[in-house]
Scaffold this motif. Structure first.
Motif: not given
Length: 343
Positions: A102, A260, A107, A265
């Protein structure tokens, strides 16, 4: 007591603690999944729940559990495991305790690719969305890697480049959605991170990536131990560190990208779960990896269950819950690393 006796006692205590920890984590996951199937917008008696789970009935309540709540729960468990393991592998690969798919733009790249496909290609199938997400995740990782470069400050630059690319790709995604609201209106809930729309189609689509990812992870586990060492030491032992790192990042892209594509996400699971597991069992990957997966499944299942009651009777995206938990934890980690002078 002799030193040998103390070592045996410590080993027995360690084994007992690990057994208790894994049993508790597994039991917690089973209880969370059962609660996720039972509780929600509609009241479901225990008897009806049992009949639905054992496929002894096919009326409206049974079908509601079998076609909506059960696949949603299974998806939350699988995605939680995938994201947690992807986060652990990212931290090992980059040697950065604040790293995650992330934070490093993976993501965000996957999300941008899915939204781009929806806007440009339109009528994108679920399978194509998954492949688009993986392509976007790979491009995001390559972009961050190219900006970071090599050298002694690489890991610091990776973090800075990752955060920058994450915000850039997220902004582009939001821009596409705003400029194409008639096409992407239903994507807003997904963009925050949600498992509420998961059905058996999503479960069947996710299972090959989940099972394949775990098999590759298990097969490569001895090699992934090299990522814990300094690169110079591993190279001095004759190991191909670059190849291992490339495989690990490819595995991160598969695990995070497929998750995802189906659920959006979802943030912070990749970051906080490996730290919790490491604090409990240390850095032994034989123990750390399975515990990280179990805790990841636990966190997302319980976060999804909690999200049903925040604005009851309406569902709240699970990404809101994980962000509420993860943001303070991220701040704590950042202050801890800064205070100790660690990178």
């Amino acid at each position: 007591m002799s030193s040998m006796g103390k070592k045996n006692l410590e080993k027995q205590n360690r084994t007992g603690f690990l057994l208790f920890l894994f049993c508790t984590s597994f039991l917690g996951l089973m209880v969370g999944m059962l609660g996720s199937v039972k509780w929600g917008q509609a009241y479901v008696p225990w008897g009806t729940l049992w009949e639905a789970l054992t496929y002894q009935g096919h009326d409206k309540e049974h079908l509601y559990i079998q076609t909506l709540r059960l696949p949603r729960t299974i998806t939350a468990c699988l995605v939680g495991i995938q994201l947690a393991l992807a986060g652990l592998l990212t931290q090992l690969t980059t040697k950065n305790p604040l790293a995650s798919p992330h934070v490093f733009g993976i993501n965000a790249g996957a999300a941008l690719a899915v939204v781009f496909g929806l806007v440009v290609i339109k009528n994108v199938s679920l399978a194509n969305s998954v492949w688009l997400a993986m392509i976007g995740a790979a491009l995001g990782a390559l972009l961050v890697g190219s900006l970071a470069g090599t050298g002694p400050k690489q890991y610091v630059r990776l973090a800075l480049a990752g955060i920058t690319i994450h915000f850039l790709l997220s902004s582009l995604t939001e821009g596409l959605i705003i400029l194409n609201q008639h096409t992407t209106e239903s994507m807003m809930f997904w963009l925050v991170g949600s498992v509420s729309q998961a059905a058996w189609t999503e479960v069947r689509m996710l299972l090959p990536f989940f099972a394949g990812g775990l098999l590759v992870f298990g097969f490569m586990l001895p090699s992934f131990r090299l990522l814990v060492m300094d690169d110079e030491i591993a190279a001095g032992l004759g190991q191909r560190v670059t190849v291992v790192r490339a495989i690990s990042m490819l595995l991160v892209i598969v695990l995070a990208g497929s998750a995802v594509a189906l659920c959006g996400p979802i943030g912070f699971i990749c970051l906080i779960v490996p730290h919790i597991a490491r604090a409990l069992v240390g850095t032994n990957l034989n123990v750390l990896v399975p515990l990280t997966g179990l805790l990841g499944g636990n966190l997302l299942v319980y976060a999804d269950l909690l999200g049903r009651f925040i604005a009851f009777p309406y569902d709240s995206p699970v990404g809101i819950v994980t962000a509420a938990i993860g943001a303070p934890f991220f701040i704590y980690l950042a202050r801890k690393q800064g205070g100790t002078g660690k990178r």
